[in-house]
Scaffold this active site. Structure first.
Site, mmCIF file in Angstrom:
data_model
loop_
_atom_site.group_PDB
_atom_site.id
_atom_site.type_symbol
_atom_site.label_atom_id
_atom_site.label_comp_id
_atom_site.label_asym_id
_atom_site.label_seq_id
_atom_site.Cartn_x
_atom_site.Cartn_y
_atom_site.Cartn_z
ATOM 1 N N ASN A 11 30.920 32.299 81.838
ATOM 2 C CA ASN A 11 31.738 33.508 81.709
ATOM 3 C C ASN A 11 33.185 33.161 81.441
ATOM 4 O O ASN A 11 33.647 32.080 81.818
ATOM 5 C CB ASN A 11 31.731 34.330 83.013
ATOM 6 C CG ASN A 11 30.391 34.969 83.314
ATOM 7 O OD1 ASN A 11 29.559 35.125 82.436
ATOM 8 N ND2 ASN A 11 30.192 35.338 84.559
ATOM 9 N N ASP A 13 36.627 34.494 82.851
ATOM 10 C CA ASP A 13 37.087 35.309 83.988
ATOM 11 C C ASP A 13 38.484 35.868 83.715
ATOM 12 O O ASP A 13 39.401 35.114 83.350
ATOM 13 C CB ASP A 13 37.141 34.451 85.267
ATOM 14 C CG ASP A 13 35.756 34.050 85.764
ATOM 15 O OD1 ASP A 13 34.744 34.512 85.189
ATOM 16 O OD2 ASP A 13 35.695 33.277 86.751
ATOM 17 N N LYS A 40 28.672 31.472 87.091
ATOM 18 C CA LYS A 40 28.115 30.682 88.200
ATOM 19 C C LYS A 40 27.469 29.382 87.722
ATOM 20 O O LYS A 40 27.579 28.342 88.363
ATOM 21 C CB LYS A 40 27.114 31.525 88.981
ATOM 22 C CG LYS A 40 27.795 32.702 89.664
ATOM 23 C CD LYS A 40 26.849 33.552 90.458
ATOM 24 C CE LYS A 40 27.488 34.872 90.865
ATOM 25 N NZ LYS A 40 28.755 34.770 91.561
ATOM 26 N N GLY A 41 26.785 29.440 86.582
ATOM 27 C CA GLY A 41 26.137 28.230 86.078
ATOM 28 C C GLY A 41 27.158 27.184 85.667
ATOM 29 O O GLY A 41 27.149 26.044 86.146
ATOM 30 N N ASN A 184 24.100 33.143 100.089
ATOM 31 C CA ASN A 184 25.181 33.413 101.041
ATOM 32 C C ASN A 184 24.706 34.562 101.930
ATOM 33 O O ASN A 184 23.557 35.010 101.817
ATOM 34 C CB ASN A 184 26.514 33.674 100.331
ATOM 35 C CG ASN A 184 26.505 34.962 99.518
ATOM 36 O OD1 ASN A 184 25.613 35.810 99.667
ATOM 37 N ND2 ASN A 184 27.473 35.127 98.642
ATOM 38 N N GLY A 225 30.630 27.648 107.668
ATOM 39 C CA GLY A 225 29.882 26.494 107.168
ATOM 40 C C GLY A 225 28.549 26.906 106.593
ATOM 41 O O GLY A 225 28.478 27.825 105.779
ATOM 42 N N ASP A 246 41.739 31.464 96.897
ATOM 43 C CA ASP A 246 40.776 32.228 96.090
ATOM 44 C C ASP A 246 39.367 31.681 96.351
ATOM 45 O O ASP A 246 39.091 30.518 96.052
ATOM 46 C CB ASP A 246 41.161 32.062 94.606
ATOM 47 C CG ASP A 246 40.225 32.802 93.662
ATOM 48 O OD1 ASP A 246 39.271 33.457 94.136
ATOM 49 O OD2 ASP A 246 40.460 32.727 92.441
ATOM 50 N N ALA A 249 33.898 31.096 93.267
ATOM 51 C CA ALA A 249 33.194 29.844 92.932
ATOM 52 C C ALA A 249 33.087 28.859 94.102
ATOM 53 O O ALA A 249 32.663 27.717 93.899
ATOM 54 C CB ALA A 249 33.790 29.144 91.724
ATOM 55 N N ALA A 250 33.421 29.297 95.312
ATOM 56 C CA ALA A 250 33.193 28.403 96.465
ATOM 57 C C ALA A 250 31.694 28.123 96.600
ATOM 58 O O ALA A 250 31.272 26.989 96.841
ATOM 59 C CB ALA A 250 33.739 29.036 97.741
ATOM 60 N N GLY A 251 30.888 29.165 96.403
ATOM 61 C CA GLY A 251 29.426 28.990 96.477
ATOM 62 C C GLY A 251 28.919 28.071 95.370
ATOM 63 O O GLY A 251 28.028 27.245 95.589
ATOM 64 N N ASP A 252 29.494 28.205 94.186
ATOM 65 C CA ASP A 252 29.082 27.346 93.061
ATOM 66 C C ASP A 252 29.458 25.890 93.352
ATOM 67 O O ASP A 252 28.684 24.964 93.075
ATOM 68 C CB ASP A 252 29.773 27.787 91.760
ATOM 69 C CG ASP A 252 29.542 29.261 91.465
ATOM 70 O OD1 ASP A 252 28.478 29.775 91.843
ATOM 71 O OD2 ASP A 252 30.433 29.890 90.879
HETATM 72 O O1 RIB Z 1 30.708 32.569 91.387
HETATM 73 C C1 RIB Z 1 31.899 32.881 90.755
HETATM 74 C C2 RIB Z 1 31.649 33.357 89.361
HETATM 75 O O2 RIB Z 1 30.923 34.563 89.417
HETATM 76 C C3 RIB Z 1 32.884 33.692 88.565
HETATM 77 O O3 RIB Z 1 33.415 32.583 87.895
HETATM 78 C C4 RIB Z 1 32.422 34.812 87.650
HETATM 79 O O4 RIB Z 1 32.372 34.438 86.315
HETATM 80 C C5 RIB Z 1 31.057 35.234 88.188
HETATM 81 O O5 RIB Z 1 30.026 34.779 87.411
#
Ligand code: RIB
Length: 303
Positions: A11, A13, A40-41, A184, A225, A246, A249-252
């Site tokens: 994406n 953003d 996310k990918g 999550n 955690g 921010d 993308a912490a999960g990514d």
């Molecule tokens: O996980 C974060 C992402 O979710 C962002 O970068 C946004 O593009 C959405 O896909």
């Protein structure tokens, strides 16, 4: 060498930090503005490239709004991208990201060319895809594409890590193909239909996903955690304190850290500790990929 492949979204953003989120009908001024790379990918692929993994991205971009630039940026960061096609006259996936001063975010996503990652495209790219060991999936490309690939990979005993984000139900068949699922709190509540208030709720909710066929559940719990839940095993791995700016993308970043550590041969507990550190560091700047750390930065942070 263990090779990692991310199949998923890319994406652009549009990021607006605000003092407070607007209420319905309200207009607020952004404190700043940026256009950054996300999805996310691709966030997972970018984080893996930054850590130094051998990683491939499979997906689609559009040539409108910086699609070419995004692919080059991933390549410069050592992500193999000959399996990322740029579609002509199309918008890539787009996300409108709003971040408040408590470091919370809200997102609106338009799937754009991520919606064109269909089974025919996967068949064309299959030779490059199958030649990997660990696979990362999310839920921003069509669900039937995920199911098609996972089924084929599971029959070859490849490792499948599934991030069920954004939160939505998917076919029960998919659980049989998953080695590790990493919801999550919101995603775990959606998938299990259990409200998470206590640690025991995490266990009960994760047990529902295990009963459907997933081998391991790693529940990401933000600042708390993560929980590792397997049949008859429950482990809480505390997170790290950082000055978060921010959380996008912490999960990514967590999933990238997890895959990186597993490919290094670490056990699941060590891999989750490492993933927590990568996720925490990723929150220290505005923008999904801005603060994703190198391996040296993670090691220094953990010492
Ligand atoms: O996980 C974060 C992402 O979710 C962002 O970068 C946004 O593009 C959405 O896909």
């Amino acid at each position: 060498m263990t090779r990692i492949c991310v199949i998923g979204s890319l994406n652009i953003d549009l990021v607006a930090p605000v003092k407070e989120f607007p209420r319905i009908g309200e207009t607020v001024n952004a404190l700043d503005f940026d256009i950054t790379e996300g999805g996310k990918g691709a966030n997972q692929a970018y984080a893996l490239g930054k850590l130094g993994a051998d990683v491939r991205m499979v997906g689609k971009l559009g040539d409108k709004l910086r699609g070419h630039h995004y692919k080059e940026k991933l390549q410069e960061n050592s992500v193999k991208c000959d399996t990322v096609r740029i579609e002509k006259d199309k918008y890539p996936g787009l996300a409108i990201v709003c971040v408040n001063q408590e470091s919370e975010n809200i997102l609106i996503v338009h799937s754009g060319t991520n919606g064109l990652v269909d089974i025919d495209y996967i068949k064309e790219q299959w030779g490059q895809i199958v030649d990997n060991d660990i696979f990362l999936f999310q839920q921003e490309i069509p669900a039937e594409t995920n199911k098609y690939i996972m089924k084929k990979l599971a029959s070859k005993e490849k490792t499948i890590i599934f991030d069920p984000a954004p939160a939505r139900h998917f076919s029960d068949e998919i659980y049989n193909y998953i080695d590790i699922i990493t919801p999550n709190e919101t995603e775990l509540e959606t998938l299990s239909d259990i409200k998470l208030n206590t640690e025991n709720d995490f266990k009960k909710a994760a047990d529902r996903l295990l009963a459907k066929g997933a081998r391991t559940v790693i529940a990401k719990a933000g600042k708390k955690g993560a929980y590792i839940i397997e049949k008859k095993k429950f482990n809480h791995i505390p997170g790290y304190e950082v000055e978060a700016i921010d959380p996008t993308a912490a999960g990514d970043s967590f999933n990238a850290g997890l895959a990186y550590s597993l490919k290094e041969g670490k056990d699941i507990v060590e891999a989750v500790m490492f993933a927590n550190a990568v996720a925490a560091l990723s929150t220290t700047a505005l923008g999904a990929q801005k603060a994703m750390p190198t391996i040296d930065e993670v090691e220094e942070f953990r010492n």
